[in-house]
Design a protein around this motif. Sequence first.
Motif, PDB file in Angstrom:
ATOM      1  N   VAL A 146       0.582  -1.009   0.095  1.00 36.88           N
ATOM      2  CA  VAL A 146       0.082   0.548   0.281  1.00 36.88           C
ATOM      3  C   VAL A 146       1.197   1.526   0.013  1.00 36.88           C
ATOM      4  N   LEU A 147       2.265   1.320   0.336  1.00 31.69           N
ATOM      5  CA  LEU A 147       2.750   2.407   0.635  1.00 31.69           C
ATOM      6  C   LEU A 147       3.339   2.764  -0.950  1.00 31.69           C
ATOM      7  N   PRO A 148       3.547   3.708  -0.963  1.00 32.35           N
ATOM      8  CA  PRO A 148       4.095   4.382  -2.557  1.00 32.35           C
ATOM      9  C   PRO A 148       6.170   4.145  -2.531  1.00 32.35           C
ATOM     10  N   GLY A 149       6.319   3.857  -3.316  1.00 34.50           N
ATOM     11  CA  GLY A 149       8.024   2.704  -4.155  1.00 34.50           C
ATOM     12  C   GLY A 149       8.636   3.511  -2.848  1.00 34.50           C
ATOM     13  N   PRO A 150      10.264   3.083  -3.255  1.00 33.28           N
ATOM     14  CA  PRO A 150      11.168   3.241  -2.846  1.00 33.28           C
ATOM     15  C   PRO A 150      11.880   4.836  -2.825  1.00 33.28           C
ATOM     16  N   GLY A 151      11.925   5.808  -2.024  1.00 39.05           N
ATOM     17  CA  GLY A 151      12.500   6.750  -2.137  1.00 39.05           C
ATOM     18  C   GLY A 151      11.179   7.887  -1.833  1.00 39.05           C
ATOM     19  N   SER A 152      10.473   7.482  -1.271  1.00 43.09           N
ATOM     20  CA  SER A 152       8.939   8.166  -1.151  1.00 43.09           C
ATOM     21  C   SER A 152       9.432   9.300   0.354  1.00 43.09           C
ATOM     22  N   ARG A 153       8.201  10.095   0.813  1.00 39.18           N
ATOM     23  CA  ARG A 153       8.374  10.283   1.710  1.00 39.18           C
ATOM     24  C   ARG A 153       7.956  10.250   2.875  1.00 39.18           C
ATOM     25  N   ILE A 154       7.552   9.175   4.070  1.00 43.51           N
ATOM     26  CA  ILE A 154       6.709   9.016   4.918  1.00 43.51           C
ATOM     27  C   ILE A 154       7.740   9.572   6.355  1.00 43.51           C
ATOM     28  N   LEU A 155       6.218   9.707   6.602  1.00 43.13           N
ATOM     29  CA  LEU A 155       5.906  10.220   8.094  1.00 43.13           C
ATOM     30  C   LEU A 155       5.750   9.463   8.716  1.00 43.13           C
ATOM     31  N   ASP A 156       6.179   8.630   9.776  1.00 46.93           N
ATOM     32  CA  ASP A 156       5.873   7.463  11.351  1.00 46.93           C
ATOM     33  C   ASP A 156       5.104   8.260  12.383  1.00 46.93           C
ATOM     34  N   ALA A 157       4.034   8.568  12.506  1.00 46.65           N
ATOM     35  CA  ALA A 157       3.553   9.101  13.230  1.00 46.65           C
ATOM     36  C   ALA A 157       2.767   8.380  14.926  1.00 46.65           C
ATOM     37  N   GLY A 158       3.681   8.597  15.508  1.00 41.94           N
ATOM     38  CA  GLY A 158       3.900   7.894  16.784  1.00 41.94           C
ATOM     39  C   GLY A 158       4.149   7.045  16.809  1.00 41.94           C
ATOM     40  N   CYS A 159       6.085   7.045  15.787  1.00 38.43           N
ATOM     41  CA  CYS A 159       6.807   5.359  16.026  1.00 38.43           C
ATOM     42  C   CYS A 159       7.373   4.292  17.219  1.00 38.43           C
ATOM     43  N   GLY A 160       6.668   5.106  18.045  1.00 38.62           N
ATOM     44  CA  GLY A 160       7.375   3.988  19.287  1.00 38.62           C
ATOM     45  C   GLY A 160       8.819   4.330  19.197  1.00 38.62           C
ATOM     46  N   ARG A 161       8.790   2.545  19.505  1.00 40.86           N
ATOM     47  CA  ARG A 161      10.413   2.574  19.815  1.00 40.86           C
ATOM     48  C   ARG A 161      11.888   1.827  18.021  1.00 40.86           C
ATOM     49  N   GLY A 162      10.526   2.417  17.150  1.00 41.15           N
ATOM     50  CA  GLY A 162      11.296   2.622  15.793  1.00 41.15           C
ATOM     51  C   GLY A 162      11.422   1.539  15.281  1.00 41.15           C
ATOM     52  N   GLU A 163      10.657   0.172  15.131  1.00 38.54           N
ATOM     53  CA  GLU A 163      11.455  -0.873  14.168  1.00 38.54           C
ATOM     54  C   GLU A 163      10.495  -0.188  13.210  1.00 38.54           C
ATOM     55  N   LEU A 164       9.582   0.093  12.907  1.00 37.90           N
ATOM     56  CA  LEU A 164       8.700  -0.263  11.726  1.00 37.90           C
ATOM     57  C   LEU A 164       9.833   0.675  10.985  1.00 37.90           C
ATOM     58  N   ALA A 165       9.959   2.219  11.183  1.00 40.28           N
ATOM     59  CA  ALA A 165      10.332   3.513  10.738  1.00 40.28           C
ATOM     60  C   ALA A 165      12.350   3.088  10.417  1.00 40.28           C
ATOM     61  N   ALA A 166      12.832   1.588  10.750  1.00 46.04           N
ATOM     62  CA  ALA A 166      13.952   1.471  10.885  1.00 46.04           C
ATOM     63  C   ALA A 166      13.123   0.173   9.592  1.00 46.04           C
ATOM     64  N   GLU A 167      12.176  -0.308   9.277  1.00 47.35           N
ATOM     65  CA  GLU A 167      12.230  -1.515   8.335  1.00 47.35           C
ATOM     66  C   GLU A 167      12.531  -0.194   7.292  1.00 47.35           C
ATOM     67  N   LEU A 168      11.550   0.404   7.184  1.00 50.03           N
ATOM     68  CA  LEU A 168      10.946   1.528   5.828  1.00 50.03           C
ATOM     69  C   LEU A 168      11.969   2.311   5.510  1.00 50.03           C
ATOM     70  N   ALA A 169      13.298   2.223   6.066  1.00 47.89           N
ATOM     71  CA  ALA A 169      14.180   2.803   5.828  1.00 47.89           C
ATOM     72  C   ALA A 169      15.494   1.932   4.703  1.00 47.89           C
ATOM     73  N   ARG A 170      15.382   0.988   5.796  1.00 46.79           N
ATOM     74  CA  ARG A 170      16.093  -0.162   5.094  1.00 46.79           C
ATOM     75  C   ARG A 170      15.432  -0.774   3.918  1.00 46.79           C
ATOM     76  N   ARG A 171      14.391  -0.156   3.325  1.00 50.88           N
ATOM     77  CA  ARG A 171      13.489  -0.347   1.898  1.00 50.88           C
ATOM     78  C   ARG A 171      13.945   0.467   1.069  1.00 50.88           C
TER      79      ARG A 171
END
Length: 257
Positions: free
Chosen positions: A41-66
Motif C-alpha cells: 500500500v505504500l508508495p515506492g522507494p524514495g517516497s517521503r514517509i512520516l511515521d507518526a507515533g513511531c514508538g521504539r522505531g522498528e517500523l521506521a527502521a524497516e521502512l528506511a531499509r526499504r
Amino acid sequence: MRPAYGSHAEPAVVLISPCRHPRHMETTSGDNHQYSWLGEVLPGPGSRILDAGCGRGELAAELARRGHGVTAIDVSEAAVAASRASGVPALRADLADYYDDEPFDAVVMSLSLHHMHPLETVLDRASALLGPDGVLVLDEFAWDWANAAAATWFYDAASLLAAAGLADFPREAGRDPVTRWREAHEDHATGAAMLAAVTERFEMADVRREPYLSRYIGGKLTNGDTELVNELWRIERERIASGTLPPTGLRLTARRM
Ligand SMILES: C[S@@+](CC[C@H](N)C(=O)[O-])C[C@H]1O[C@@H](n2cnc3c(N)ncnc32)[C@H](O)[C@@H]1O
C-alpha cells in the motif's frame, strides 16, 4: 538526495518503557504480515514517509531499509530515546502540532491513532502534512469490535502464557473479562470513532478487518517467541474465519480529499 530520516534534536531522557508490539509474525508465505501489507500500500522507494507515533522505531527502521525517506516522530520521551538507541533518529513531537517544510507521500500510523486525542485534530494535521496524492495508512486496534468471546479468548490465552512464565501479564483470577476489557481500553479511541473521523476527512481507498489479539498478546511475551505468536495468529485467524471470534484489527488506506 534526501537523508533517510528528518533532522532531529538531542536525545531525550528515558522515563517509561514505550509500548512493544511484535514485528516478527509471519504469514503463511513466510513474510512479516505488517511489512507485507505496507509493501502493497505504500508508495515506492524514495517516497517521503512520516511515521507518526513511531514508538521504539522498528517500523521506521524497516521502512528506511526499504529505501523510503522516513521521518519518525513520537510524543513520548521514552519512545524517542528507545528509537534513537536503536539507530532511528526520531523527533520528539506531537502529531497535533507537527509541521514540516515538505509534504509527505504517506503518513503511517501503526497502533498510534487510538492513543491520540482529539482524533479530529491529529487527522486534520495528517491531511495537511500530505501532498496532493498523499496516502494515509492506518494499522490499528479497534477495541470496541471485541465481544465477550474475544475478551475471554484474550485473557484466557494471556493468563495461560503468564502461568507458564512466557508472558508478563497480570492474571486477576475471578474478574469478568468483558468488564476488564472495557476498563482497560475505554480511554482509547474506538474503531468506530477512528473510521468516522477518517471518513470525514479522507477518501477511503481500502478498509480491512484483521486479527489483532495475537499481536496484542505477542507484545506481552517475555522472550518474543516467534513460533508462539505465529500459532496464536493462526488460531485467531481461523476463529475469525469460522465466526467464533470477531476481528479487532483495522487496516486502512485513504487519500486526501
Ligand atoms: C502503541 S504505541 C505504537 C508504537 C509503534 N508505532 C508500533 O507500531 O509499535 C503508540 C505510540 O504513539 C505515541 N503517541 C501517542 N499520541 C501521540 C501524538 N499525539 N503524537 C505523536 N505520537 C503519539 C505514543 O507515545 C506511543 O509511542
